[in-house]
Structure formats: structure tokens, C-alpha cells
Design a protein around this motif. Structure first.
Motif, PDB file in Angstrom:
ATOM      1  N   LYS A   1       0.796  -1.228   0.000  1.00 17.73           N
ATOM      2  CA  LYS A   1       0.000   0.000   0.000  1.00 17.73           C
ATOM      3  C   LYS A   1       0.833   1.285   0.000  1.00 17.73           C
ATOM      4  O   LYS A   1       0.361   2.320  -0.450  1.00 17.73           O
ATOM      5  CB  LYS A   1      -0.923   0.012   1.223  1.00 17.73           C
ATOM      6  N   LYS A   2       2.006   1.246   0.541  1.00 17.58           N
ATOM      7  CA  LYS A   2       2.862   2.446   0.609  1.00 17.58           C
ATOM      8  C   LYS A   2       4.159   2.123  -0.116  1.00 17.58           C
ATOM      9  O   LYS A   2       5.024   1.422   0.404  1.00 17.58           O
ATOM     10  CB  LYS A   2       3.128   2.836   2.065  1.00 17.58           C
ATOM     11  N   ARG A   3       4.272   2.670  -1.338  1.00 19.50           N
ATOM     12  CA  ARG A   3       5.360   2.230  -2.219  1.00 19.50           C
ATOM     13  C   ARG A   3       6.231   3.397  -2.653  1.00 19.50           C
ATOM     14  O   ARG A   3       5.737   4.514  -2.857  1.00 19.50           O
ATOM     15  CB  ARG A   3       4.775   1.545  -3.454  1.00 19.50           C
ATOM     16  N   ALA A   4       7.533   3.116  -2.804  1.00 20.46           N
ATOM     17  CA  ALA A   4       8.483   4.103  -3.324  1.00 20.46           C
ATOM     18  C   ALA A   4       9.251   3.481  -4.480  1.00 20.46           C
ATOM     19  O   ALA A   4       9.687   2.322  -4.403  1.00 20.46           O
ATOM     20  CB  ALA A   4       9.450   4.560  -2.228  1.00 20.46           C
ATOM     21  N   VAL A   5       9.429   4.240  -5.536  1.00 19.78           N
ATOM     22  CA  VAL A   5      10.190   3.793  -6.712  1.00 19.78           C
ATOM     23  C   VAL A   5      11.251   4.845  -7.004  1.00 19.78           C
ATOM     24  O   VAL A   5      10.927   6.011  -7.275  1.00 19.78           O
ATOM     25  CB  VAL A   5       9.273   3.592  -7.934  1.00 19.78           C
ATOM     26  N   LEU A   6      12.524   4.449  -6.945  1.00 17.15           N
ATOM     27  CA  LEU A   6      13.649   5.336  -7.239  1.00 17.15           C
ATOM     28  C   LEU A   6      14.349   4.807  -8.483  1.00 17.15           C
ATOM     29  O   LEU A   6      14.861   3.682  -8.481  1.00 17.15           O
ATOM     30  CB  LEU A   6      14.632   5.373  -6.062  1.00 17.15           C
ATOM     31  N   VAL A   7      14.354   5.603  -9.547  1.00 18.53           N
ATOM     32  CA  VAL A   7      14.873   5.132 -10.828  1.00 18.53           C
ATOM     33  C   VAL A   7      15.951   6.086 -11.344  1.00 18.53           C
ATOM     34  O   VAL A   7      15.721   7.303 -11.437  1.00 18.53           O
ATOM     35  CB  VAL A   7      13.746   5.013 -11.887  1.00 18.53           C
ATOM     36  N   ASP A   8      17.104   5.523 -11.684  1.00 12.85           N
ATOM     37  CA  ASP A   8      18.153   6.289 -12.363  1.00 12.85           C
ATOM     38  C   ASP A   8      17.729   6.523 -13.815  1.00 12.85           C
ATOM     39  O   ASP A   8      16.879   5.793 -14.347  1.00 12.85           O
ATOM     40  CB  ASP A   8      19.469   5.512 -12.287  1.00 12.85           C
ATOM     41  N   TYR A   9      18.328   7.521 -14.473  1.00 15.76           N
ATOM     42  CA  TYR A   9      17.940   7.798 -15.857  1.00 15.76           C
ATOM     43  C   TYR A   9      18.967   7.272 -16.865  1.00 15.76           C
ATOM     44  O   TYR A   9      18.724   6.300 -17.562  1.00 15.76           O
ATOM     45  CB  TYR A   9      17.707   9.291 -16.067  1.00 15.76           C
ATOM     46  N   ASP A  10      20.148   7.912 -16.945  1.00 15.19           N
ATOM     47  CA  ASP A  10      21.153   7.529 -17.950  1.00 15.19           C
ATOM     48  C   ASP A  10      21.647   6.105 -17.718  1.00 15.19           C
ATOM     49  O   ASP A  10      22.091   5.757 -16.628  1.00 15.19           O
ATOM     50  CB  ASP A  10      22.337   8.491 -17.906  1.00 15.19           C
ATOM     51  N   GLY A  11      21.555   5.276 -18.751  1.00 12.62           N
ATOM     52  CA  GLY A  11      22.009   3.902 -18.644  1.00 12.62           C
ATOM     53  C   GLY A  11      20.952   2.958 -18.089  1.00 12.62           C
ATOM     54  O   GLY A  11      21.108   1.742 -18.172  1.00 12.62           O
ATOM     55  N   THR A  12      19.886   3.530 -17.514  1.00 11.06           N
ATOM     56  CA  THR A  12      18.808   2.711 -16.958  1.00 11.06           C
ATOM     57  C   THR A  12      17.530   2.853 -17.777  1.00 11.06           C
ATOM     58  O   THR A  12      16.935   1.856 -18.206  1.00 11.06           O
ATOM     59  CB  THR A  12      18.537   3.101 -15.492  1.00 11.06           C
ATOM     60  N   MET A  13      17.124   4.107 -18.010  1.00 12.27           N
ATOM     61  CA  MET A  13      15.939   4.360 -18.825  1.00 12.27           C
ATOM     62  C   MET A  13      16.302   4.621 -20.285  1.00 12.27           C
ATOM     63  O   MET A  13      15.433   4.594 -21.150  1.00 12.27           O
ATOM     64  CB  MET A  13      15.172   5.563 -18.268  1.00 12.27           C
TER      65      MET A  13
END
Length: 857
Positions: free
Chosen positions: A590-602
């Protein structure tokens, strides 16, 4: 037990495990194939075989695989084939470096053709009496394999001859390549007959069998496999012309240890891996290693030695003493210069003869007093070029002898008939100087043999009238382009193409003082006698054992088809992230966090387009608009760029310049870290970076508010890497007193304030949620490089702490298989986006009750 190693990833993913029998499959001794085996050919029993079962073999065993068995064959008058050991074979001599309790099995071809009706009987006798397994190759395939691909393509190219026209090595012929694959697969089948994959070591020799590691690794994922290349390995500019360049590189990388004679050969191989496969190497505690899909492929650099005891035994033969006495009388008033070479285009025989001709022209006093004995061994290959070398050699010898010879004296003695080994040894003993002027050669052991023979023995000293107590002497003139040259520091090294330099070296070798000859000989003899073939063999096997020590600890499975096959080896605690697993955890939290890098990941590393795609924007919008989620995109890019790119993502949190600037959503202002406020150091660092940018074509400087980045993504990879190391040292020295850190990343060098890293974002998020009493029960952190490891460390460290729910699901995921603090990995950016899309579409209709507000900072 069921194997954990699979070549079929579909079976791995679906859980459809095959049953494997403990009984080892036996392959036929006789190759029945008459056509050509496809490089993708694979029978139904070629699944990767488990290496988890306990050993049933009490002692260590090594299987040595070479093109030819160390066996001599002879057909008696009754027509029966008899066999003896070939004591001159390196494969036999290397047994001296092995432990007494190590069993040795040989696999290779016989020098003579065996009638199909005799092949089973011969194979049985060789296995029982010599522990040799013959590989029978159909004659038409062998011709294409050995005289075709090996001698027309690989051998000339590895000796720096480009096929610029059909007469120079020949144009690439796909049918010869197919024959090469066929023979390598036959050799692989022979290894299958005798191998115990959990216990045996396999040592493959030379360029004839360069794809054999792939066939073996495909059958046995944990096979303990070493490969040694006995020829030069060319520079990347030469090697890259080979149409099957990547296939051969990837095949070699399926070995655990790859050996080369010199650092130059190893350096060229590593450069090819870097430029063509994008692989980088590291040196750790004196060992060079390549990370390849979770496996470390070790690189061994050690020149092979000679079998000194065999030479000494031949020196003691009565016929050797008799031959030495004959040569002493034949050359009683002359100094002998000796050349021993194969009659091929790379041995530089004609260049040596031209230098001898010039020596006699420039020094008339040496006529009648100096003789060059040139022993020309038969060429191993065949073709027009061999005939041309022979014709040129004969013509040059005739010209020199006609010009400077007289009754009783020939300045050049050409011996182009096969000699007995003891006869060649006798020439070594009487020669004042040995000349090796090859224009390119893998190793060349002639100088080593000469040094040992010049040490002689009491009987030969008596034959030559030498004082037994006197110091021995010798002189060497060697080409810079042969593998043994670096190890002979007392030799006169020459560029064989420079006739003047070779002539001067020959003259100096004749007039140098006796004391210097003795000093040079002593230095060489000490090295050659201690670095013999046993030392080389023992050292290689010890390194192979070390390289394979981690096999049992890692989980392995095979991926890829044909020659693109490779084994992925991972630490048991590091596994591929199952999309089904993370989606299931996502849906029940129910309580979620998403941390995403950009360069090389997305976005794909090295991509020219760095702006986010429509698909990426839509996926991030779906995730961030879910009221249960807090989503942050964390990048090293500046805040202006991120604001422009993600302006349509109103609920998406952004962290720019590695977390120095943070914006929880589009409706809030950018917040600044309080760690650093002064940036005067940029006035020092930027001119230094500008200097390296001017001297490194393809490099650029990215100026950010808080950092400076020097990027060499589009520069030459070797030069860029070299410049990056130099730049890093330069920046560290000029910024010693400034509160900054200088770090390297993927093809970049970055200077940024100390303490600023992506882990700050994760720390701030966890702290804020804890203060609000809203503990996260799901956290996903995704990144691809060193800068993301700080995030992984923070969330993995919070696992058992008060900042997360006791039942929190934590997913730290990196891109690619590599050492990381993350517990999971996905292969590439496409899989990352596919995983995020799976999350975004899995929980569209959930309730919005009991959800944290977005603006938590």
C-alpha cells in the motif's frame, strides 16, 4: 540431482527442468560426417550438463588437446601401424611440470591417415598404451581446415599479412570456416568421450582450435578450461579485418584462462575485446581479468620454455660428439654464424642473407674467415609463397657464393634437407653467433636451444679443445618481432627490415670482447635454464586451478545460440529479477516508493538520443499518478534539462545532479542540499578539463551547476581511457584542498561536491516517511553504474531498521551482471522499462485510502 545449469532460458523461466542421467554419453570414435557441420548444429543431447554432482574420480586429471598427438607412427613390413612417443612434441614435454599424481590424456590428430577399417583398433591401442584419443578427420575436411582456414586465413593474419589480393593469404572463404567449425566440433566430441566434467582440467593449444572452448562450455557449463595461443595475436587494426572476428573472440572468452607468450600479444587481445565487444579488463594483485557475463576470464602472460634435460641428453650422445668434431674440422679457420628457420615468408631468411652479403662487401677482411650456415627446415604450410621463398633463397645464396666464394670456402652454407636433431645440436655447439631475423614469429625457441647447447659438457669441451673451467660464451642477434625477444635482455635486438642494422649487429657480434660474450651468455643461461617448459607448464596449471576455484560457488546457465553461446555465472545471492515476483509484491502493498536512475537505466548507454521516449514518459506518468506511489527519477543531469524533459509528468519527483537538487513534484520548487554552497573550485577544474578536451578528439565537457563532467564516449576507447586516468590524477592533485570528489563513471570523469550522491535522496525519503509515521512496505531502486551503488547501500541497509515496515518488500536492481550492492539484476534498459510497465498497469483500480501524500519533502 537436477542441474541448475541450462542452455535453454525458456526452460529456466518456466520451471520445466530436464532429467539428466549420471551415465556419461559415449561418442563414436570415427567421424561419420562427410559434409560440413553447421556452426548452429546441435544434437538432442547437447544440453548443458550439470557440474553439481560430487566427484567420482580420486585423482586430478588433465586433458591436453592439440592439433596433433605427441605420437610418431610407423607401418611395419607386415602393414601394421606401430606407435612411439614424439619426444620433440611440446605437448609431451609439458608433462614435466605436472604433479606425479596427475593423469594426462591427449586428444589430437595423427600425422598419418588411418584407414577407416583400422580406426577403432588404433584408437583402442592408443588409449590403452598411451592414453591418447585420436580425432579422425575426413581428408577433404582436414584439407579445408588445416591447409585452408588455418594456413590461408588465421596464420597469415596473425602474422600481420592482410589478404589484399588472392596471393596474400587468400580471400575469406566461408566453406573453409565451416570446415574449421566441423573439425573443432569433432574435437569437442572426443573430449566428451573421456571427460569427467566435475574433476578434469582441459588445456587447449593454439589457433587450430579457437572455437573449441564454446563447444565444450556449451556441453559443460563449469568445465575447467584453459587455452594457450602459441602464435602472435595481431593488433586490433589487423584482427578486425577478419569476417569472423567476434565469433573467435567470444569463443576464446568461454575459456577460464587464456595464455599468451608476451604482453604485446595479450594487450592486442584485450584491445580487440574492448573495441569489438565493449569489454574492459582489470588488473588485481598482478592478475589481468576480463569480466564476461559474471565470469572472470584470466589472462596469463608467460613465454614457453624448452626441454633442457632432453637437450642435455642429446649433447651427451656419441653421434653428437662425432658431428661436432666433423664441424670443428670443416670450419677450423672460420667463425660460424648460424641461422635455423622454417622455409616460410615470415622467417626473414632472405633479409639475413642480404645482411651477410653487405657484411662481406663492407668488410673484405672477413671473407674466408666468416661463414653463415643457414639450416632451412621444411615449411609447415604449402603454396605459392613457399616456393617463392625457396627460389629467392637459392638465388641469393648462389649470388653470394659466386661473388665471394673461392676454392675451399663458401660464405653461405645452405642446408635445406631435414637434419637429425643431434646434427642441429652440433651446429649450435660450434656457432659463434646465432641469428634469428624473423619478421614475425609467435615465440621461436631457437635462441633458447642455442644458449643451452653453448653451455656444452666436459666431453664436448674436450672435443673442441676448450678449458672445462673457462666461462662459456655465446652471442645472439634476434629480431624485435619474435616472442622470445623480451626475455633475452642480453641479445642484440634488430629490426630485420633494416639491413644496415642487421649487418652492424653481425659485425659487432664477431668483434665483441670475450668478457662481454661470457657475461651475455651467463645472463641468458640463467634465465633459460630456470624458465624451462616444466616451469611454464606448472605455472599455467597453477593459474588455471586458481581461475576455476570459484566454479562450484556460482550459479551458472547458458544463453545464446551457435558461436554466440556464453555462460552466465552469478553469485548465489545475486539473481535475475522476476517480473512476476515484483508485480505480485507490488499489488499486495500500500505504501510504495520507486527510485529510478535515468542515464544507462531508462536510456541505452552510448545512445545518440538521450531524451526520454514517449513510452518512458507514459510509464513514469502511470506510476507517479498512482496515489499509493512515490516515484523519483534520479539523474546526474542538471535541473533545467530534467524540468524540460519531464514537464508532462506532474506527480513525478525529480532529483538533479546526483541529488543536490530535489523537487517532489511539478507543483513545488527545487530544493537545494545544504552540504555545499561554494563552487570556486570550478575555476580550477574547468581549465584542466578543457586542456584534455582539446587533446582528445571526441571528448566533451558538460557543465552543471554543482559539477563538471568530462565525457569521452565518442573518443577512441583506449586513448580516452588513458586520458581519463591522467585527467583524474591531474584533478586530484590540483583540487586536494577543495571539498570535492573526483570519480570515474562509464566513459566519464566527474568532479562534484563531497557528500553529494544519490543515496541522499533515498535517505531523505526514508527519514521523512518515518517522521510522518508512514512506513514504506515496498521500495524499488533501479540503477546501472557506480553512482547508483549509494542508493542500493542505503535501502539495503534500511532493511531491518525502523524506517521501513517489518514486512517491507525491497528490490535493489542493477542493469547487467556485475559486482553490485544490489540483490537483483535485469539484462538491459528494455527489460527495465518492461518491468516498470508491468508495475504501472498492474494496480490501476486500487483504493486511494490510507495513502501518503505526494509532497513529502
Amino acid at each position: 540431482m537436477v542441474s541448475r545449469s541450462y542452455s535453454n532460458l525458456l526452460d529456466l523461466a518456466s520451471g520445466n527442468f530436464h532429467s539428466f542421467s549420471r551415465e556419461k554419453k559415449r561418442f563414436p570414435r570415427v567421424a561419420t560426417v562427410t559434409g560440413v557441420l553447421s556452426e548452429l548444429d546441435d544434437d538432442t543431447n547437447s544440453n548443458s550438463v550439470c557440474s553439481d554432482a560430487p566427484s567420482s574420480v580420486a585423482q586430478d586429471r588433465i586433458i591436453i588437446v592439440g592439433n596433433q598427438l605427441p605420437i610418431k607412427s610407423h607401418r611395419t613390413s607386415s602393414g601394421k601401424l606401430t606407435f612411439t612417443w614424439d619426444n620433440d612434441s611440446l605437448l609431451l614435454q609439458l608433462k614435466d611440470g605436472m604433479r606425479e599424481d596427475m593423469e594426462v590424456v591427449y586428444i589430437g590428430c595423427l600425422k598419418d591417415q588411418v584407414d577407416p577399417s583400422e580406426q577403432d583398433d588404433v584408437a583402442q591401442r592408443l588409449l590403452e598404451n598411451f592414453k591418447c584419443v585420436p580425432a579422425y578427420i575426413p581428408p577433404e575436411i582436414f584439407t579445408k581446415y588445416y591447409h585452408g582456414f588455418c594456413k590461408q586465413h588465421l596464420w597469415p593474419l596473425f602474422h600481420y599479412m592482410l589478404p589484399l589480393n588472392p596471393d596474400l593469404g587468400g580471400r575469406f572463404d566461408r566453406s573453409l570456416w565451416q570446415a574449421y567449425l566441423s573439425v573443432n566440433k569433432i574435437f569437442a566430441d572426443k573430449v566428451m568421450e573421456v571427460i569427467s566434467p566435475d574433476d578434469d582440467f582441459v588445456w587447449v593449444h593454439d589457433y587450430h582450435l579457437m572455437v573449441l572452448p564454446t563447444f565444450l562450455r556449451k556441453r559443460f557449463n563449469r568445465v575447467k578450461l584453459g587455452f594457450f595461443l602459441h602464435s602472435p595475436f595481431p593488433s586490433s587494426e589487423i584482427y578486425r579485418t577478419l569476417p569472423v572476428r567476434n565469433e573467435l573472440l567470444r569463443a576464446l572468452l568461454n575459456a577460464d584462462l587464456i595464455g599468451f607468450h608476451t604482453f604485446d600479444y595479450a594487450r592486442h587481445f584485450l584491445s580487440c575485446c574492448s573495441r569489438m565487444l565493449g569489454l574492459s579488463y582489470q588488473s588485481k594483485r598482478g592478475t589481468i581479468g576480463l569480466e564476461y557475463y559474471g565470469r572472470t576470464v584470466s589472462i596469463k602472460i608467460l613465454p614457453v620454455g624448452i626441454h633442457t634435460s632432453q637437450l642435455q641428453s642429446i649433447l651427451n650422445l656419441p653421434e653428437t660428439q662425432t658431428k661436432v668434431a666433423d664441424l670443428r674440422d670443416q670450419f677450423s679457420d672460420q667463425k660460424v654464424l648460424l641461422g635455423v628457420d622454417d622455409m616460410d615468408i615470415f622467417k626473414g631468411i632472405s633479409l639475413k642473407l642480404l645482411a651477410m652479403e653487405q657484411l662481406l662487401q663492407q668488410h673484405p677482411e672477413k671473407r674466408g674467415r666468416v661463414v653463415l650456415v643457414q639450416i632451412a627446415n621444411p615449411a609447415r604450410g604449402r603454396g605459392k609463397d613457399v616456393q617463392e621463398v625457396r627460389s629467392e633463397t637459392l638465388a641469393t645464396v648462389k649470388r653470394i657464393n659466386d661473388a665471394f666464394g673461392r676454392p675451399g670456402y663458401q660464405p653461405v652454407v645452405l642446408i635445406d634437407e631435414p637434419l637429425q636433431f643431434y646434427e642441429r645440436i652440433a651446429y649450435y655447439v660450434v656457432a659463434e653467433c646465432c641469428l634469428v631475423t624473423a619478421v614475425r614469429d609467435g615465440m621461436n625457441l631457437i635462441p633458447y636451444e642455442y644458449i643451452i647447447c653453448r653451455q656444452a659438457n666436459p666431453k664436448l669441451n674436450e672435443t673442441l679443445g676448450l678449458d672445462p673451467s673457462a666461462a662459456k660464451k655465446s652471442m645472439l642477434v634476434v629480431s624485435e618481432f619474435i616472442g622470445c625477444s623480451p626475455s633475452l635482455s642480453g641479445a642484440i635486438r634488430v629490426n630485420p627490415w633494416n639491413i644496415d642494422a642487421v649487418t652492424e649487429a653481425m659485425d659487432y657480434a664477431l668483434i665483441v670482447s670475450e668478457a662481454e660474450k661470457q657475461m651475455r651468455h651467463e645472463k641468458h643461461h640463467k634465465y633459460v635454464s630456470t624458465h624451462d617448459v616444466a616451469y611454464w607448464s606448472r605455472s599455467f596449471i597453477q593459474d588455471l586451478e586458481r581461475a576455476c576455484a570459484e566454479h562450484v560457488r556460482k550459479r551458472c546457465w547458458g544463453i545464446g545460440f551457435g558461436l554466440g553461446f556464453r555462460v552466465v555465472a552469478l553469485d548465489p545471492s545475486f539473481k535475475k529479477l522476476s517480473i512476476e515476483h515484483i508485480v505480485s509484491a507490488y499489488k499486495r502493498t500500500k505504501k510504495r516508493a520507486v527510485l529510478v536512475d535515468y542515464d544507462g537505466t531508462m536510456v541505452q548507454p552510448g545512445s545518440i538520443r538521450t531524451t526520454p521516449s514517449i513510452q518512458t514518459i507514459e510509464t513514469l506518468n502511470k506510476l507517479s499518478s498512482d496515489p499509493k506511489n512515490i516515484v523519483y527519477l534520479i539523474s546526474g543531469k542538471d535541473r533545467k534539462t530534467l524540468t524540460e524533459w519531464f514537464s508532462s509528468c506532474g506527480d513525478l519527483g525529480l532529483a538533479a545532479e546526483h541529488g543536490y537538487f530535489i523537487r517532489p513534484n511539478d507543483g513545488t520548487e527545487w530544493e537545494t542540499s545544504s552540504l555545499v554552497s561554494a563552487f570556486e573550485w570550478k575555476q580550477i577544474a574547468e581549465p584542466v578539463m578543457r586542456l584534455y578536451t582539446e587533446t582528445t578528439d571526441g571528448s566533451t565537457i558538460e557543465t552543471k551547476e554543482t559539477a563538471l563532467v568530462w565525457n569521452y564516449q565518442f573518443a577512441d576507447p583506449d586513448f580516452g581511457s588513458c586520458q581519463a586516468k591522467e585527467l583524474m590524477e591531474h584533478l586530484e592533485s590540483v583540487l586536494t584542498n577543495d571539498p570535492v570528489s573526483v570519480k570515474t563513471g562509464q566513459q566519464l570523469v566527474e568532479v562534484k561536491p563531497q557528500g553529494v550522491n544519490k543515496g541522499l535522496v533515498a535517505e531523505r525519503l526514508l527519514t521523512t516517511m518515518q517522521e510522518q509515521g508512514k512506513l514504506l512496505d515496498f521500495i524499488l531502486c533501479v540503477g546501472d553504474d557506480r553512482s547508483d551503488e549509494d542508493m542500493f547501500e542505503v535501502i539495503m541497509g534500511a532493511k531491518d531498521g525502523p524506517a521501513l515496515s517489518p514486512v517491507a518488500e525491497i528490490f535493489a536492481c542493477t542493469v547487467g551482471q556485475k559486482p553490485s550492492k544490489a540483490k537483483y539484476y535485469l539484462d538491459d534498459t528494455a527489460e527495465i522499462i518492461r518491468m516498470l510497465e508491468g508495475l504501472a498497469t498492474s494496480d490501476q483500480t486500487a483504493s486511494t485510502a490510507d495513502v501518503p501524500t505526494k509532497d513529502i519533502f
